[in-house]
Design an enzyme around this catalytic site. Structure first.
Site, short mmCIF file in Angstrom:
data_model
loop_
_atom_site.label_atom_id
_atom_site.label_comp_id
_atom_site.label_asym_id
_atom_site.label_seq_id
_atom_site.Cartn_x
_atom_site.Cartn_y
_atom_site.Cartn_z
N GLU A 30 -4.28 -8.86 2.86
CA GLU A 30 -3.02 -8.11 2.83
C GLU A 30 -2.85 -7.23 4.06
OE1 GLU A 30 -0.77 -7.88 -0.24
OE2 GLU A 30 -1.72 -9.74 -0.87
N HIS A 84 -2.81 -1.72 -3.12
CA HIS A 84 -3.36 -1.72 -1.75
C HIS A 84 -4.11 -0.42 -1.56
CE1 HIS A 84 0.22 -4.41 -0.41
NE2 HIS A 84 -0.86 -5.16 -0.48
N CYS A 90 3.48 2.21 4.20
CA CYS A 90 3.71 0.77 3.98
C CYS A 90 4.68 0.22 5.02
CB CYS A 90 4.33 0.51 2.62
SG CYS A 90 3.38 1.04 1.23
O1 SUG Z 1 3.66 -6.07 -1.88
N1 SUG Z 1 6.58 -4.52 -3.07
C1 SUG Z 1 5.52 -4.60 -2.08
C2 SUG Z 1 5.15 -3.23 -1.63
C3 SUG Z 1 4.18 -3.26 -0.47
C4 SUG Z 1 3.68 -1.92 -0.12
N2 SUG Z 1 2.84 -2.01 1.01
C5 SUG Z 1 1.73 -1.27 1.20
N3 SUG Z 1 1.18 -0.59 0.22
N4 SUG Z 1 1.19 -1.30 2.35
C6 SUG Z 1 4.31 -5.34 -2.64
O2 SUG Z 1 4.01 -5.16 -3.83
C7 SUG Z 1 8.29 -5.46 -4.51
C8 SUG Z 1 9.40 -6.49 -4.38
C9 SUG Z 1 10.26 -6.57 -5.60
O3 SUG Z 1 9.78 -6.38 -6.72
O4 SUG Z 1 11.47 -6.87 -5.44
C10 SUG Z 1 7.22 -5.63 -3.44
O5 SUG Z 1 7.02 -6.71 -2.95
#
Ligand code: SUG
Length: 441
Positions: free
Chosen positions: A174, A246, A364
């Site tokens: 990731e 994460h 993020c």
């Molecule tokens: O991968 N949310 C992302 C958020 C990523 C956050 N990134 C870090 N922590 N670095 C994920 O879960 C939600 C999309 C939706 O439900 O429409 C989403 O993909």
């Protein structure tokens, strides 16, 4: 040689919506099918970029991907012209259409793992795009991410690009969300800290552990990082089950400082002792106890997803989401940090609510790239944030983005046309050449 840490934020794409696509990410699940405002989301992101540039930091921008991905839907058996593909997917598999339309690439902390030249064998900055295999809507990002990174960091004398790891659960990767670098100064060799959820693909948590140790070790090998300057630590399984999908939701590092929650790591004492032993400088290990900030408050406020940045005056600023100010335990912990004996001297609060409702906080939204002067000069100049690019990007968003988007709108063929028109214009603003599938022959 001096070096700066540049933050490359993801520009929120025009199909930003709430699909409830990320099981294990509590905000994503809670927001499912609520109405999003893509225009506001993109402008909130640009406001953060503007403010960090204003603070004197090197701030860049990375482009969004083409969504809906008609190519994904075709590969899954929906055929006919583009409008028919969207119409059939909307009627038969709205969840797939949502995955194909997700603007999740805005969270560029998941775009790649990046190792600065000071740490790597050949002195180049190394990039490995994340395969993001854990979620369909994210796994489809990798090929375009690789092309975008190559378009922004194109000079092979300075930048080395690896292919994403083979996309399979054993190699779940990731990106920078599970990686941080601790160092005495950005120009000096640092210790790279990789945090994984599970050793391989065995699952011992209720919610998915997205990063494997196998993957983190492979990235370290590819980047030519010496073993004596790498630490691999396991995330605490209870944290994953509390919604820490994460590691950057529960710890953040910058320079000589690591800020983390008591429940961040499975074997914190051992991992942090190894980190201290491998660092040839004094580390500030700032632990926040669960008594002070319960893990639920850490997850809902995204305290540890704040950006910790070094300002030109040498002190650090904590760049946090407004949810931190609204959560009494978290705001009190921030005041204690500001009063304490550590480099954090200021806090900056941002309204990133559109992204936060999908589980994406300040950290993020950015990919950190440490660059020395020649490397900085080799970056595609159109991707830096400055007054001129900000004005062009704000104008672009205002021209092309809707202010309301719901999952039920995703089958609208007009949306696809709007997106392609917008992205075509964007590749000119950011001088990217043809990077989108609809632009390729
Ligand atoms: O991968 N949310 C992302 C958020 C990523 C956050 N990134 C870090 N922590 N670095 C994920 O879960 C939600 C999309 C939706 O439900 O429409 C989403 O993909």
């Amino acid at each position: 040689m001096t070096a700066v840490e540049a933050n490359f934020d993801g520009l929120v794409g025009p199909t930003h919506h709430y699909g409830g696509l990320s099981y294990g990410n509590v905000a994503s699940t809670a927001s499912k099918a609520s109405v999003a405002n893509p225009r506001k989301a993109a402008l909130q992101g640009l406001d953060k970029m503007a403010a960090l540039a204003e603070l004197g930091l090197a701030q860049g921008v990375l482009p969004p991907q083409e969504r809906p991905s008609v190519a994904l839907l075709r590969a899954l058996g929906f055929d006919g012209d583009d409008a028919s593909v969207l119409g059939r997917a909307a009627a038969e598999q709205p969840g797939l259409l949502s995955a194909a339309s997700s603007a999740a690439c805005m969270w560029t902390a998941n775009a790649a793992t990046v190792s600065p030249g000071a740490d790597t064998e050949d002195g180049r900055v190394h990039f490995t795009p994340a395969n993001l295999v854990s979620k369909l809507h994210r796994a489809i990002e990798a090929p375009t991410t690789a092309r975008a990174l190559q378009a922004v960091f194109s000079d092979s004398a300075h930048f080395a690009h690896h292919a994403p790891l083979h996309p399979c659960p054993a190699l779940g990767d990731e990106g920078a969300a599970n990686h941080t670098r601790l160092c005495a100064s950005h120009a000096a060799a640092g210790v790279e800290f990789f945090v994984y959820g599970t050793a391989d693909d065995s699952q011992r948590t209720r919610f998915p552990a997205r990063q494997t140790r196998l993957a983190s070790e492979a990235v370290a090998r590819l980047h030519g990082l010496p073993a004596e300057r790498c630490v691999f630590a396991q995330q605490h399984p209870d944290a994953i089950d509390a919604g820490v999908f994460h590691n950057d939701v529960i710890s953040v590092g910058n320079g000589n400082t690591l800020l983390y929650h008591e429940l961040a790591f499975a074997d914190a004492d051992r991992s942090l002792a190894e980190l201290q032993a491998k660092a040839d400088f004094d580390l500030h290990l700032l632990e926040i106890k669960a008594d002070a900030v319960p893990i639920e408050d850490a997850v809902s406020s995204y305290l540890f997803n704040s950006q910790l940045v070094t300002l030109p005056n040498g002190t650090m600023a904590l760049v946090c989401a407004q949810q931190c100010r609204d959560t009494p335990s978290v705001w009190a912990a921030i005041q204690t940090l500001l009063d304490g004996d550590n480099p954090i001297a200021t806090v900056k609060v941002f309204d990133l609510n559109q992204s936060m409702r999908n589980g994406g906080g300040p950290a993020c939204l950015r990919l950190r790239v440490v660059l020395d002067e020649p490397q900085r000069a080799a970056v595609n100049p159109a991707c830096w944030i400055n007054e001129e690019s900000l004005q062009a990007l704000r104008q672009w968003v205002s021209t092309h983005y809707r202010d309301r988007l719901h999952v039920d709108d995703l089958g609208d063929p007009a949306l696809l046309d709007e997106v392609r028109t917008a992205l075509d214009a964007l590749t000119r603003i950011l001088a990217l050449g043809s990077i989108y599938p609809f632009q390729l022959p």
